[in-house]
Motif scaffolding. Sequence first.
Motif, PDB file in Angstrom:
ATOM      1  N   THR A 151       0.868  -1.180   0.000  1.00 46.68           N
ATOM      2  CA  THR A 151       0.000   0.000   0.000  1.00 46.68           C
ATOM      3  C   THR A 151       0.904   1.229   0.000  1.00 46.68           C
ATOM      4  O   THR A 151       1.497   1.571   1.028  1.00 46.68           O
ATOM      5  CB  THR A 151      -0.925  -0.018   1.242  1.00 46.68           C
ATOM      6  N   ASN A 153       2.590   4.774   0.180  1.00 47.50           N
ATOM      7  CA  ASN A 153       2.397   5.903   1.077  1.00 47.50           C
ATOM      8  C   ASN A 153       2.900   7.173   0.373  1.00 47.50           C
ATOM      9  O   ASN A 153       4.095   7.420   0.302  1.00 47.50           O
ATOM     10  CB  ASN A 153       3.192   5.649   2.371  1.00 47.50           C
ATOM     11  N   ASP A 386       2.273   2.060   3.674  1.00 47.93           N
ATOM     12  CA  ASP A 386       1.484   1.843   4.890  1.00 47.93           C
ATOM     13  C   ASP A 386       1.637   0.338   5.155  1.00 47.93           C
ATOM     14  O   ASP A 386       0.862  -0.479   4.664  1.00 47.93           O
ATOM     15  CB  ASP A 386       0.028   2.245   4.629  1.00 47.93           C
ATOM     16  N   THR A 389      -0.254  -3.511   8.093  1.00 48.64           N
ATOM     17  CA  THR A 389      -1.695  -3.438   8.322  1.00 48.64           C
ATOM     18  C   THR A 389      -2.411  -2.797   7.135  1.00 48.64           C
ATOM     19  O   THR A 389      -3.561  -3.151   6.845  1.00 48.64           O
ATOM     20  CB  THR A 389      -2.024  -2.629   9.601  1.00 48.64           C
ATOM     21  N   GLY A 390      -1.730  -1.867   6.435  1.00 43.36           N
ATOM     22  CA  GLY A 390      -2.369  -1.143   5.329  1.00 43.36           C
ATOM     23  C   GLY A 390      -3.028  -2.067   4.309  1.00 43.36           C
ATOM     24  O   GLY A 390      -4.211  -1.899   3.966  1.00 43.36           O
ATOM     25  N   ARG A 394      -7.311  -2.169   3.945  1.00 38.60           N
ATOM     26  CA  ARG A 394      -8.018  -1.623   2.774  1.00 38.60           C
ATOM     27  C   ARG A 394      -8.933  -2.661   2.115  1.00 38.60           C
ATOM     28  O   ARG A 394      -9.679  -2.346   1.185  1.00 38.60           O
ATOM     29  CB  ARG A 394      -7.059  -0.989   1.779  1.00 38.60           C
ATOM     30  N   TRP A 498       8.997   2.350   9.834  1.00 37.48           N
ATOM     31  CA  TRP A 498       7.707   1.805   9.425  1.00 37.48           C
ATOM     32  C   TRP A 498       7.386   0.528  10.183  1.00 37.48           C
ATOM     33  O   TRP A 498       6.240   0.108  10.234  1.00 37.48           O
ATOM     34  CB  TRP A 498       7.620   1.620   7.915  1.00 37.48           C
ATOM     35  N   GLY A 501       5.001   1.726  12.423  1.00 40.02           N
ATOM     36  CA  GLY A 501       3.883   2.471  11.844  1.00 40.02           C
ATOM     37  C   GLY A 501       4.087   3.971  11.908  1.00 40.02           C
ATOM     38  O   GLY A 501       3.178   4.751  11.625  1.00 40.02           O
ATOM     39  N   ASN A 503       5.663   5.993  10.088  1.00 42.23           N
ATOM     40  CA  ASN A 503       5.774   6.749   8.831  1.00 42.23           C
ATOM     41  C   ASN A 503       4.421   7.200   8.300  1.00 42.23           C
ATOM     42  O   ASN A 503       4.365   7.943   7.331  1.00 42.23           O
ATOM     43  CB  ASN A 503       6.487   5.898   7.764  1.00 42.23           C
ATOM     44  N   VAL A 504       3.345   6.710   8.907  1.00 43.11           N
ATOM     45  CA  VAL A 504       2.012   7.083   8.409  1.00 43.11           C
ATOM     46  C   VAL A 504       1.307   7.897   9.494  1.00 43.11           C
ATOM     47  O   VAL A 504       1.072   7.380  10.593  1.00 43.11           O
ATOM     48  CB  VAL A 504       1.183   5.821   8.053  1.00 43.11           C
ATOM     49  N   LYS A 507      -1.280   6.609  12.384  1.00 46.12           N
ATOM     50  CA  LYS A 507      -1.244   5.149  12.556  1.00 46.12           C
ATOM     51  C   LYS A 507      -0.767   4.823  13.975  1.00 46.12           C
ATOM     52  O   LYS A 507       0.164   5.470  14.463  1.00 46.12           O
ATOM     53  CB  LYS A 507      -0.286   4.564  11.501  1.00 46.12           C
TER      54      LYS A 507
END
Length: 540
Positions: A151, A153, A386, A389-390, A394, A498, A501, A503-504, A507
């Motif tokens: 996913t 980012n 992401d 989990t991204g 989704r 990341w 998490g 980096n998002v 999150k």
Amino acid sequence: MTSVAPGAPRAFDALIIGAGFSGLYQLLCLRDRLGLSVQVLEAAGGVGGTWYWNRYPGARCDSESHAYCYSFSEELMQEWEWSERYPEQPEIMRYLNHVADRFDLKKDIRFNTRVIAAEYDEAANRWRVRTETGAAFTAKFLVTAVGCLSTANVPNIPGLDDFAGKWYHTGQWPHEGVDFTGKRVGIIGTGSTGIQAIPVIAETAAHLTVFQRTANYSVPARNAPLTPEFKQWVRDNAAEIRRVTQATPNGHPFTISERLALEIAPEERQAIYEAAWEKGGLQFRAAFQDLLVDKAANDTASAFIRGKIREIVKDPETAAKLSDIDHPYAAKRPPIDTDYFETFNRPNVTLVDVRTTPIERIVPEGIRTREGDYPLDIIVFATGFDAMTGPLLRLNIRGRNGLELAEAWAAGPRNYLGLQVAGFPNLFTVTGPGSPSVLCNMPVAIEQHVEWITACIGHMRAEGLERIEPAPEAVEAWVKQVNAAADATLLPQATHSWYLGANVPGKPRVFMPYAGGMAHYRQICADVAAKGYEGFALSR
Ligand code: N01
């Protein structure tokens, strides 16, 4: 979105989402070994998973080719020959297409079919899955094989819509490629991807501006064509290579030294680092046993690499920016490279430190930092994913009583062994958060998960069991184990990684992969199965 007249849902024993390394092998196992009816749903136009999308310049795997492959078939191992020490993206695509054709997998894969929702129907004990094209499917078992880094980012930098040039994310690279000849190119991101792409883009761009937020370590990959002797050695030693990859914590085909970095004299340590630097690759991390658990030991590795950066990069100011690294070596995924630091000696490459002079916005002409404007024709976002989990969230997965996965994981992923989530019966997540996955050479982690899931479903069928899901207490205990395993290492010290998490924006900050080592994890999963799937509730 194309709309298709809704027909009756097509029913299968199992649905698999994704046709990368995981999905292909899961299809083979469930269809050919257990005899299930299986359908794979794949958003892309072909097999390959993350490799289908990541076609950016320089895209190459950092795992060595002779271990970046399946090991389940002796014949496959004997007949496939890699050409270089690290496989390049097109070669990995050829390999996965070869596997798909050899085992006749494509006939059970629906390409260009993006899953947009999956819902568990408790009364029927079936998963109901919908796709973007309006097609509907049901199955007793749902296996997500969506990868950990799929996913993209793209950071929310104001003004991107107004940019007059072209922009690309490395994880969604156009199939026709991008011509940088004569262009002013800006690249944001100096993770593993940026570090691979920067030297290659610099070769053709008129000018390349690298926007670095966090300086990064990197070790030379020392890629080279494989010699006929090495190829023969791989063929002759396939079983031993497999044994080593399964016995080591990170699934690579080399063992980690038992030496401790601080128990030997500095000159000897330096000589070991020099030899590891010359050999190149992720093996550098294996020079000493304690690099990921003892900060003082780690400091010796990071000091060595910083020294190398300052030696290679001629401009002292640029060298200072590149070596001003704020986290322990390998606490973020350690990149390896081909001429990364050397590239900053080129006259057509500039480094901009956006930690001290942040990007303010994108303007039609280029990128504006606090210090000034950088006119650009092309912007490349090597800004990561992401992760973990991204790709799962989704899919809009709903379990028992309509419980959304996003709600169940609002405070971060919670599952048992990275394989199953409480309240989501018969859903299996290949290399899910809470499993070693990204801390391991991926095909090794994938084969173990796929084989465990296959054995579990085989067991259920043999015993006439209809439903499996983890007990909440088992989830609770596993989440604690995942946290404890991370806390026993230096990995959480890279607070913006990341893995966490970080980096998002927004999150939850939770260390996602299981850091206790692949070999140990394999044993835990085997013990759980041997004890009648301890921690899982199985019902008729
Ligand atoms: O992504 P990353 P990646 N402004 O998240 C920066 C695997 N992989 O695609 O560190 C400015 O690591 C960000 O800066 P910072 C591998 O597991 C495998 O490189 O957040 N900068 C960072 O520098 C790897 O770890 C292979 O401060 C921004 C970069 O973008 C994983 O994929 C090859 C920013 C992102 O680095 C991900 O690597 C390549 C912003 N707003 C990758 N947002 C092979 O083995 C982000 N950044 C083939």
